[in-house]
Design a protein around this motif. Structure first.
Motif, mmCIF file in Angstrom:
data_model
loop_
_atom_site.group_PDB
_atom_site.id
_atom_site.type_symbol
_atom_site.label_atom_id
_atom_site.label_comp_id
_atom_site.label_asym_id
_atom_site.label_seq_id
_atom_site.Cartn_x
_atom_site.Cartn_y
_atom_site.Cartn_z
ATOM 1 N N PHE A 1 0.811 -1.214 0.000
ATOM 2 C CA PHE A 1 0.000 0.000 0.000
ATOM 3 C C PHE A 1 0.848 1.269 0.000
ATOM 4 O O PHE A 1 0.509 2.251 0.644
ATOM 5 C CB PHE A 1 -0.943 -0.002 1.214
ATOM 6 N N THR A 2 1.955 1.247 -0.740
ATOM 7 C CA THR A 2 2.734 2.464 -0.915
ATOM 8 C C THR A 2 2.966 2.691 -2.406
ATOM 9 O O THR A 2 2.868 1.756 -3.221
ATOM 10 C CB THR A 2 4.101 2.402 -0.199
ATOM 11 N N VAL A 3 3.297 3.906 -2.742
ATOM 12 C CA VAL A 3 3.521 4.252 -4.150
ATOM 13 C C VAL A 3 4.778 3.593 -4.695
ATOM 14 O O VAL A 3 4.975 3.541 -5.915
ATOM 15 C CB VAL A 3 3.609 5.781 -4.337
ATOM 16 N N LYS A 4 5.634 3.064 -3.818
ATOM 17 C CA LYS A 4 6.874 2.435 -4.258
ATOM 18 C C LYS A 4 6.729 0.931 -4.483
ATOM 19 O O LYS A 4 7.688 0.283 -4.910
ATOM 20 C CB LYS A 4 7.974 2.676 -3.223
ATOM 21 N N SER A 5 5.575 0.355 -4.186
ATOM 22 C CA SER A 5 5.416 -1.088 -4.366
ATOM 23 C C SER A 5 5.569 -1.453 -5.836
ATOM 24 O O SER A 5 5.257 -0.668 -6.727
ATOM 25 C CB SER A 5 4.059 -1.549 -3.838
ATOM 26 N N THR A 6 6.082 -2.657 -6.083
ATOM 27 C CA THR A 6 6.317 -3.116 -7.449
ATOM 28 C C THR A 6 5.645 -4.471 -7.648
ATOM 29 O O THR A 6 5.301 -5.154 -6.679
ATOM 30 C CB THR A 6 7.825 -3.276 -7.725
ATOM 31 N N PRO A 7 5.468 -4.898 -8.904
ATOM 32 C CA PRO A 7 4.917 -6.241 -9.124
ATOM 33 C C PRO A 7 5.758 -7.333 -8.470
ATOM 34 O O PRO A 7 5.220 -8.328 -7.981
ATOM 35 C CB PRO A 7 4.924 -6.370 -10.653
ATOM 36 N N SER B 1 9.490 -0.903 -0.842
ATOM 37 C CA SER B 1 8.305 -0.045 -0.754
ATOM 38 C C SER B 1 8.189 0.756 0.528
ATOM 39 O O SER B 1 7.434 1.722 0.599
ATOM 40 C CB SER B 1 7.040 -0.902 -0.908
ATOM 41 N N GLY B 2 8.882 0.335 1.597
ATOM 42 C CA GLY B 2 8.711 0.995 2.879
ATOM 43 C C GLY B 2 7.453 0.531 3.586
ATOM 44 O O GLY B 2 6.774 -0.409 3.146
ATOM 45 N N THR B 3 7.134 1.169 4.691
ATOM 46 C CA THR B 3 5.952 0.811 5.480
ATOM 47 C C THR B 3 4.970 1.973 5.500
ATOM 48 O O THR B 3 5.167 2.989 4.822
ATOM 49 C CB THR B 3 6.359 0.420 6.915
ATOM 50 N N THR B 4 3.889 1.843 6.269
ATOM 51 C CA THR B 4 2.809 2.824 6.190
ATOM 52 C C THR B 4 2.369 3.262 7.587
ATOM 53 O O THR B 4 3.154 3.291 8.524
ATOM 54 C CB THR B 4 1.611 2.241 5.415
ATOM 55 N N ALA B 5 1.087 3.579 7.709
ATOM 56 C CA ALA B 5 0.552 4.152 8.945
ATOM 57 C C ALA B 5 0.685 3.217 10.142
ATOM 58 O O ALA B 5 0.836 3.677 11.274
ATOM 59 C CB ALA B 5 -0.916 4.535 8.753
ATOM 60 N N VAL B 6 0.624 1.911 9.926
ATOM 61 C CA VAL B 6 0.704 0.982 11.051
ATOM 62 C C VAL B 6 2.019 1.161 11.810
ATOM 63 O O VAL B 6 2.046 1.191 13.042
ATOM 64 C CB VAL B 6 0.538 -0.477 10.575
ATOM 65 N N HIS B 7 3.109 1.301 11.092
ATOM 66 C CA HIS B 7 4.391 1.535 11.764
ATOM 67 C C HIS B 7 4.406 2.894 12.459
ATOM 68 O O HIS B 7 4.887 3.015 13.590
ATOM 69 C CB HIS B 7 5.544 1.416 10.773
ATOM 70 N N ALA C 1 1.370 10.528 15.187
ATOM 71 C CA ALA C 1 1.509 9.643 14.032
ATOM 72 C C ALA C 1 1.097 10.325 12.735
ATOM 73 O O ALA C 1 1.655 10.043 11.664
ATOM 74 C CB ALA C 1 0.681 8.373 14.241
ATOM 75 N N SER C 2 0.135 11.223 12.816
ATOM 76 C CA SER C 2 -0.353 11.904 11.605
ATOM 77 C C SER C 2 0.716 12.786 10.979
ATOM 78 O O SER C 2 0.611 13.153 9.803
ATOM 79 C CB SER C 2 -1.589 12.747 11.931
ATOM 80 N N ALA D 1 3.461 9.980 3.689
ATOM 81 C CA ALA D 1 3.502 10.717 2.429
ATOM 82 C C ALA D 1 3.233 9.830 1.218
ATOM 83 O O ALA D 1 2.552 10.252 0.279
ATOM 84 C CB ALA D 1 4.844 11.421 2.281
ATOM 85 N N GLY D 2 3.753 8.610 1.223
ATOM 86 C CA GLY D 2 3.597 7.760 0.050
ATOM 87 C C GLY D 2 2.598 6.639 0.216
ATOM 88 O O GLY D 2 2.634 5.646 -0.523
ATOM 89 N N VAL D 3 1.664 6.788 1.161
ATOM 90 C CA VAL D 3 0.703 5.726 1.453
ATOM 91 C C VAL D 3 -0.499 5.853 0.521
ATOM 92 O O VAL D 3 -1.145 6.905 0.452
ATOM 93 C CB VAL D 3 0.257 5.784 2.928
ATOM 94 N N THR D 4 -0.821 4.781 -0.187
ATOM 95 C CA THR D 4 -1.844 4.869 -1.225
ATOM 96 C C THR D 4 -3.269 4.928 -0.683
ATOM 97 O O THR D 4 -4.179 5.330 -1.408
ATOM 98 C CB THR D 4 -1.730 3.678 -2.194
#
Length: 373
Positions: free
Chosen positions: A200-206, A253-259, A337-338, A344-347
């Motif tokens: 769920f980040t803009v950096k995720s790849t196939p 891809s990094g992580t998101t809001a959970v972290h 957290a906000s 920034a990159g969370v889809t």
């Protein structure tokens, strides 16, 4: 379709892989600083590494003062030890804290910095690092991140650079055999959070998505065995494999809001990192189902769960007995957290209201607390 996939860590997987591939450490240098905690002397990993280095004719010093959620004082002391002993490479042994500390020590030994400058970015290099994980959760053996306790911001913050990737990672499931049920559950939840968040980040790849879905599939198949305390050696190996896969996911891809949400639970209350992520992950997926249903459905299929409620139920059983928190604390942490750069990159685009909703929707309120007040 355009994407980049960079994974420079060489992975050696299997029983006795340290002893059988000791020669691969020769090019790393002449003298190692082994960065670890106290448990590696008990699970056999430290002995195996020291024997491998000795067989190669390489000298070694041991820095075994790594603490959970490593502090700047800890990694600065390790870097000073590396300089004092003339170490020209680092071997990290342990869970995520030890491996992250090893990478930070390697960076600070190569490029000394004052505490106030550690989190300012722009790292130019690091001593070579080899990694030997002894838990199955962080995947730090295949990432470019070192997560440290950040007392300046009162949270946990990562430093990162392509130079921080371990040059080689030795994954042997036997080092995880003695982990108790709580640590096994928490670290498995951490691996799951990496796999899910990484989609769920803009950096995720196939490619990273494939690894994420395979990690999720393996983890959900083994969760019931963790709950029952009936893990066999093969299950331990599969957990380590799933953790490594999830590590490759967040390396891309990094992580998101959970972290971002889990860090305050660890910083202020000492909650284990994996538990902090795991208790929040189900509510994150519920939000994702509203905003990115097709991607969420892929995760549910991989997990073998019919819906988000079943996904949450599996995590609830895995983490039974987790910590609880006051509503006033959750409201304050939602504000913190906000503002985390991870968002920034969370889809699924979470805002402060979404974060508070995820906190309050998770089963983490203190006994008797009313989420409506």
């Amino acid at each position: 379709m355009h994407f980049t996939y960079f994974m420079p860590a060489k992975i050696l997987f299997g029983r006795d892989c340290v002893a059988e591939n000791a020669s691969l450490l020769r090019p790393f240098g002449k003298k190692a600083l082994v960065v670890t905690g106290k448990s590696s002397a008990k699970n056999g990993a430290l002995s195996d590494v020291l024997s491998a280095l000795e067989a190669n004719g390489q000298k070694a010093c041991v820095f075994d003062k790594v603490v959970a959620n490593p502090t700047l004082a800890c990694v600065q002391a390790g870097a000073e030890e590396a300089r004092r002993t003339g170490a020209d490479f680092v071997v990290g042994i342990g869970g995520g804290s030890a491996l992250d500390a090893a990478k930070a020590v390697a960076a600070l030994a190569y490029e000394p910095r004052a505490d106030k400058d550690v989190f300012s970015g722009g790292w130019t290099g690091a001593l070579p690092v080899a990694a030997v994980p002894t838990t199955a959760g962080t995947g730090s053996e295949v990432t470019q991140y070192a997560v440290l306790t950040d007392d300046f911001r009162r949270t946990k913050t990562s430093i990162s650079s392509p130079a921080f990737f371990p040059g080689i990672a030795f994954l042997d499931g036997k080092y995880t055999a003695g982990l108790d049920k709580k640590i096994t559950a928490d670290t498995a939840a951490d691996a799951l959070s990496h796999a899910v968040e990484g989609m769920f980040t803009v950096k995720s790849t196939p490619v990273s998505d494939l690894a994420a879905l395979e990690s999720i599939r393996i983890l959900f198949r083994i969760f019931p065995k963790i709950e029952a305390g009936s893990l066999a050696d093969g299950d331990r190996e599969e957990l380590l494999y799933a953790s490594m896969l999830a590590g490759t996911v967040i390396a891309q891809s990094g992580t998101t809001a959970v972290h971002a949400m889990g860090y305050p639970l660890t910083y202020y209350k000492g909650t284990p990192h994996g538990e902090a992520n795991g208790v929040l992950l189900g509510e994150m997926l519920a939000l994702c189902e509203e905003r990115l249903p097709e991607r969420t459905e892929r995760i549910l299929r991989a997990a073998g769960t019919k819906d988000v409620a079943a996904f949450k139920g599996a995590l609830s059983r895995l983490l039974r007995g987790h910590a609880r928190y006051e509503k006033s604390d959750l409201e304050r942490w939602a504000e913190e957290a906000s503002e985390n750069p991870k968002l920034a990159g969370v889809t699924y685009r979470p805002d402060k209201e979404d974060i508070l909703r995820m906190y309050l929707g998770s089963d983490i309120l203190a006994e008797g607390a009313n989420p409506e007040r």
